[in-house]
Write a protein that holds these residues in place. Structure first.
Motif, PDB file in Angstrom:
ATOM      1  N   CYS A 108      28.017  59.043  42.968  1.00  0.00           N
ATOM      2  CA  CYS A 108      29.248  58.849  42.204  1.00  0.00           C
ATOM      3  C   CYS A 108      29.598  57.368  42.197  1.00  0.00           C
ATOM      4  CB  CYS A 108      30.390  59.662  42.802  1.00  0.00           C
ATOM      5  SG  CYS A 108      31.949  59.408  41.935  1.00  0.00           S
ATOM      6  N   ILE A 109      29.635  56.770  41.013  1.00  0.00           N
ATOM      7  CA  ILE A 109      29.836  55.332  40.866  1.00  0.00           C
ATOM      8  C   ILE A 109      31.142  55.089  40.118  1.00  0.00           C
ATOM      9  CG2 ILE A 109      28.799  53.165  40.080  1.00  0.00           C
ATOM     10  CD1 ILE A 109      27.174  54.749  42.199  1.00  0.00           C
ATOM     11  N   PHE A 110      32.215  54.829  40.872  1.00  0.00           N
ATOM     12  CA  PHE A 110      33.503  54.490  40.275  1.00  0.00           C
ATOM     13  C   PHE A 110      33.588  52.972  40.119  1.00  0.00           C
ATOM     14  CE2 PHE A 110      35.180  58.438  42.593  1.00  0.00           C
ATOM     15  CZ  PHE A 110      35.228  59.218  41.450  1.00  0.00           C
ATOM     16  N   SER A 111      33.597  52.487  38.893  1.00  0.00           N
ATOM     17  CA  SER A 111      33.783  51.057  38.600  1.00  0.00           C
ATOM     18  C   SER A 111      32.805  50.176  39.367  1.00  0.00           C
ATOM     19  CB  SER A 111      35.230  50.638  38.912  1.00  0.00           C
ATOM     20  OG  SER A 111      36.135  51.350  38.112  1.00  0.00           O
ATOM     21  N   GLY A 112      31.545  50.558  39.337  1.00  0.00           N
ATOM     22  CA  GLY A 112      30.502  49.745  39.967  1.00  0.00           C
ATOM     23  C   GLY A 112      29.867  48.810  38.955  1.00  0.00           C
ATOM     24  N   THR A 113      28.752  48.196  39.346  1.00  0.00           N
ATOM     25  CA  THR A 113      28.053  47.310  38.425  1.00  0.00           C
ATOM     26  C   THR A 113      26.586  47.228  38.831  1.00  0.00           C
ATOM     27  OG1 THR A 113      28.220  45.180  37.275  1.00  0.00           O
ATOM     28  CG2 THR A 113      28.354  45.118  39.660  1.00  0.00           C
ATOM     29  N   LEU A 114      25.800  46.578  38.010  1.00  0.00           N
ATOM     30  CA  LEU A 114      24.362  46.482  38.226  1.00  0.00           C
ATOM     31  C   LEU A 114      24.017  45.213  39.002  1.00  0.00           C
ATOM     32  CD1 LEU A 114      21.479  47.469  37.701  1.00  0.00           C
ATOM     33  CD2 LEU A 114      21.560  46.309  35.477  1.00  0.00           C
ATOM     34  N   VAL A 115      23.345  45.385  40.134  1.00  0.00           N
ATOM     35  CA  VAL A 115      22.744  44.283  40.892  1.00  0.00           C
ATOM     36  C   VAL A 115      21.333  44.723  41.262  1.00  0.00           C
ATOM     37  CG1 VAL A 115      24.928  43.364  41.789  1.00  0.00           C
ATOM     38  CG2 VAL A 115      23.725  45.136  43.074  1.00  0.00           C
ATOM     39  N   CYS A 116      20.574  43.842  41.883  1.00  0.00           N
ATOM     40  CA  CYS A 116      19.208  44.192  42.346  1.00  0.00           C
ATOM     41  C   CYS A 116      18.426  44.897  41.237  1.00  0.00           C
ATOM     42  CB  CYS A 116      19.245  45.108  43.560  1.00  0.00           C
ATOM     43  SG  CYS A 116      20.376  44.669  44.874  1.00  0.00           S
ATOM     44  N   GLN A 158      38.785  48.034  29.912  1.00  0.00           N
ATOM     45  CA  GLN A 158      39.538  46.784  30.067  1.00  0.00           C
ATOM     46  C   GLN A 158      39.434  46.226  31.484  1.00  0.00           C
ATOM     47  OE1 GLN A 158      41.527  49.422  28.233  1.00  0.00           O
ATOM     48  NE2 GLN A 158      40.455  48.527  26.504  1.00  0.00           N
ATOM     49  N   ASP A 159      38.355  46.547  32.172  1.00  0.00           N
ATOM     50  CA  ASP A 159      38.183  46.096  33.559  1.00  0.00           C
ATOM     51  C   ASP A 159      38.043  44.571  33.605  1.00  0.00           C
ATOM     52  OD1 ASP A 159      37.316  45.550  36.185  1.00  0.00           O
ATOM     53  OD2 ASP A 159      36.240  47.449  36.316  1.00  0.00           O
ATOM     54  N   PRO A 160      38.999  43.852  34.257  1.00  0.00           N
ATOM     55  CA  PRO A 160      38.901  42.396  34.333  1.00  0.00           C
ATOM     56  C   PRO A 160      38.095  41.910  35.543  1.00  0.00           C
ATOM     57  CG  PRO A 160      40.974  43.085  35.272  1.00  0.00           C
ATOM     58  CD  PRO A 160      40.269  44.351  34.831  1.00  0.00           C
ATOM     59  N   ILE A 161      37.735  42.822  36.442  1.00  0.00           N
ATOM     60  CA  ILE A 161      37.025  42.457  37.672  1.00  0.00           C
ATOM     61  C   ILE A 161      35.520  42.576  37.491  1.00  0.00           C
ATOM     62  CG2 ILE A 161      36.816  42.899  40.149  1.00  0.00           C
ATOM     63  CD1 ILE A 161      39.605  41.988  39.281  1.00  0.00           C
ATOM     64  N   LEU A 162      35.074  43.750  37.070  1.00  0.00           N
ATOM     65  CA  LEU A 162      33.663  43.997  36.775  1.00  0.00           C
ATOM     66  C   LEU A 162      33.593  44.418  35.308  1.00  0.00           C
ATOM     67  CD1 LEU A 162      32.585  45.928  40.008  1.00  0.00           C
ATOM     68  CD2 LEU A 162      32.117  43.545  39.424  1.00  0.00           C
ATOM     69  N   ILE A 188      31.545  58.229  32.073  1.00  0.00           N
ATOM     70  CA  ILE A 188      32.945  58.455  31.705  1.00  0.00           C
ATOM     71  C   ILE A 188      33.632  57.106  31.471  1.00  0.00           C
ATOM     72  CG2 ILE A 188      35.106  59.572  32.378  1.00  0.00           C
ATOM     73  CD1 ILE A 188      33.340  61.077  34.504  1.00  0.00           C
ATOM     74  N   PRO A 189      33.615  56.604  30.247  1.00  0.00           N
ATOM     75  CA  PRO A 189      34.405  55.407  29.940  1.00  0.00           C
ATOM     76  C   PRO A 189      35.864  55.802  29.763  1.00  0.00           C
ATOM     77  CG  PRO A 189      33.287  56.154  27.971  1.00  0.00           C
ATOM     78  CD  PRO A 189      32.885  57.103  29.076  1.00  0.00           C
ATOM     79  N   PHE A 190      36.757  54.921  30.149  1.00  0.00           N
ATOM     80  CA  PHE A 190      38.175  55.216  29.945  1.00  0.00           C
ATOM     81  C   PHE A 190      38.911  53.939  29.595  1.00  0.00           C
ATOM     82  CE2 PHE A 190      37.623  54.345  34.451  1.00  0.00           C
ATOM     83  CZ  PHE A 190      38.682  53.504  34.768  1.00  0.00           C
ATOM     84  N   GLN A 191      40.003  54.083  28.882  1.00  0.00           N
ATOM     85  CA  GLN A 191      40.790  52.925  28.469  1.00  0.00           C
ATOM     86  C   GLN A 191      41.699  52.535  29.637  1.00  0.00           C
ATOM     87  OE1 GLN A 191      42.924  53.509  24.848  1.00  0.00           O
ATOM     88  NE2 GLN A 191      43.371  51.342  24.541  1.00  0.00           N
ATOM     89  N   GLY A 192      41.270  51.538  30.380  1.00  0.00           N
ATOM     90  CA  GLY A 192      42.034  51.134  31.552  1.00  0.00           C
ATOM     91  C   GLY A 192      41.344  50.033  32.316  1.00  0.00           C
ATOM     92  N   PRO A 193      41.937  49.577  33.438  1.00  0.00           N
ATOM     93  CA  PRO A 193      41.431  48.443  34.206  1.00  0.00           C
ATOM     94  C   PRO A 193      40.473  48.889  35.321  1.00  0.00           C
ATOM     95  CG  PRO A 193      43.601  49.031  34.997  1.00  0.00           C
ATOM     96  CD  PRO A 193      43.276  49.995  33.903  1.00  0.00           C
ATOM     97  N   HIS A 194      40.467  48.127  36.404  1.00  0.00           N
ATOM     98  CA  HIS A 194      39.565  48.359  37.534  1.00  0.00           C
ATOM     99  C   HIS A 194      40.190  49.408  38.447  1.00  0.00           C
ATOM    100  CE1 HIS A 194      36.132  47.129  39.902  1.00  0.00           C
ATOM    101  NE2 HIS A 194      36.876  46.889  40.964  1.00  0.00           N
ATOM    102  N   ASN A 230      33.961  34.476  39.356  1.00  0.00           N
ATOM    103  CA  ASN A 230      34.901  34.303  38.248  1.00  0.00           C
ATOM    104  C   ASN A 230      34.362  33.339  37.203  1.00  0.00           C
ATOM    105  OD1 ASN A 230      36.725  36.076  39.384  1.00  0.00           O
ATOM    106  ND2 ASN A 230      37.908  34.478  40.417  1.00  0.00           N
ATOM    107  N   ALA A 231      33.678  32.295  37.679  1.00  0.00           N
ATOM    108  CA  ALA A 231      33.098  31.332  36.740  1.00  0.00           C
ATOM    109  C   ALA A 231      32.016  31.985  35.890  1.00  0.00           C
ATOM    110  CB  ALA A 231      32.524  30.138  37.504  1.00  0.00           C
ATOM    111  N   ALA A 232      31.231  32.879  36.485  1.00  0.00           N
ATOM    112  CA  ALA A 232      30.178  33.568  35.738  1.00  0.00           C
ATOM    113  C   ALA A 232      30.771  34.442  34.641  1.00  0.00           C
ATOM    114  CB  ALA A 232      29.324  34.397  36.691  1.00  0.00           C
ATOM    115  N   ILE A 233      31.911  35.084  34.934  1.00  0.00           N
ATOM    116  CA  ILE A 233      32.574  35.900  33.921  1.00  0.00           C
ATOM    117  C   ILE A 233      33.135  35.012  32.806  1.00  0.00           C
ATOM    118  CG2 ILE A 233      34.540  37.427  33.489  1.00  0.00           C
ATOM    119  CD1 ILE A 233      34.145  38.578  36.269  1.00  0.00           C
ATOM    120  N   ALA A 234      33.764  33.904  33.202  1.00  0.00           N
ATOM    121  CA  ALA A 234      34.400  33.010  32.231  1.00  0.00           C
ATOM    122  C   ALA A 234      33.395  32.348  31.293  1.00  0.00           C
ATOM    123  CB  ALA A 234      35.216  31.947  32.961  1.00  0.00           C
ATOM    124  N   THR A 235      32.195  32.036  31.804  1.00  0.00           N
ATOM    125  CA  THR A 235      31.194  31.317  31.013  1.00  0.00           C
ATOM    126  C   THR A 235      30.194  32.244  30.333  1.00  0.00           C
ATOM    127  OG1 THR A 235      29.771  31.053  32.964  1.00  0.00           O
ATOM    128  CG2 THR A 235      31.369  29.299  32.509  1.00  0.00           C
TER     129      THR A 235
END
Length: 244
Positions: free
Chosen positions: A162-170, A193-197, A219-225, A91-96
């Motif tokens: 199939c990557i639903f609301s994933g993110t980049l690591v490694c 509007q994803d507040p998690i990732l 597929i971008p969409f207007q919505g959260p996680h 959360n701190a990484a997102i905030a900063t």
């Protein structure tokens, strides 16, 4: 509808298919739930995908593995995780604005989760006689990251990811591995509007995979996680193409 449970590769799994009695699947779809979700969180996706594309009924078996870690001690009763999260640091990484730095890291515990899922795929391949190219790996959030990681590392390429609301690591490893997978089909969806990732991280992942040569349907969409209905429709269509 046929429902089953089994221990596969060391993971408790639920399965769903609509195959006739005694019939074997032509394709296996493995879907991994996200951090904090119960083991059965994605199980309803099986019947929904069969409803959206009835042609899958005599071809596909869905597997839903439960992540190995219980989060009961964290107060998330019934929740499970593929690897622990340092939520305060996250959360701190997102905030900063330092979230970008996390893309270079391999999360602690991810290699162990990777091995378990690879064991599952290998065991099911042996049981069914199907090649890795008959598997589709996917998931939501943390489960999507794991599916991506395993899909890039299997001895041979799966049919698709199939990557639903994933993110980049490694990032460095994934980029090198992705370059060896050719035009592997990837369906990726993410809420703006994803507040998690955060959504920009989905763009990083998409761009990295496209640069490596993969065939990414974004597929971008207007919505959260969450998983958007449009993503489900497009995933059902993708499975239909891959199962032909």
């Amino acid at each position: 509808m046929n429902y089953g449970t089994a221990k596969l590769g060391g993971l408790d799994c639920q399965s769903i298919d609509a195959l006739p009695a005694g019939a074997e699947p032509r394709m296996i779809v493995v879907l991994c739930h996200g951090f904090g979700a119960p083991a059965n969180d994605l199980v309803p996706l099986g019947p929904e995908l069969l409803y959206l594309n009835p042609a899958l009924a005599d071809k596909v078996r869905f597997l839903f593995p439960a992540a190995p870690l219980s989060l009961d001690e964290w107060g998330m009763f019934g929740g499970r995780a593929w690897w622990p999260l340092d939520i305060e640091r996250f959360n701190a990484a997102i905030a900063t604005g330092e979230f970008r730095n996390l893309r270079h890291e391999t999360p602690a515990g991810m290699p162990e989760a990777r091995q378990l899922l690879m064991n599952l795929v290998t065991e099911v391949a042996k049981q069914t006689g199907l090649p890795y190219s008959a598997f589709v790996l996917g998931g939501f959030s943390q489960g999507a990251m794991l599916a991506m990681d395993v899909g890039l590392r299997l001895p041979a390429a799966p049919a698709g990811l199939c990557i639903f609301s994933g993110t980049l690591v490694c990032e460095q490893e994934w980029h090198e591995l992705a370059a060896k997978r050719g035009t592997l089909p990837v369906l990726q969806s993410h809420g703006t509007q994803d507040p998690i990732l955060p959504f920009p991280a989905a763009i990083w992942l998409r761009d990295m995979l496209q640069e490596a040569g993969m065939d990414v349907e974004f597929i971008p969409f207007q919505g959260p996680h969450t998983i958007a209905p449009e993503a489900m429709h497009r995933f059902a269509a993708m499975l239909g193409r891959l199962a032909e």
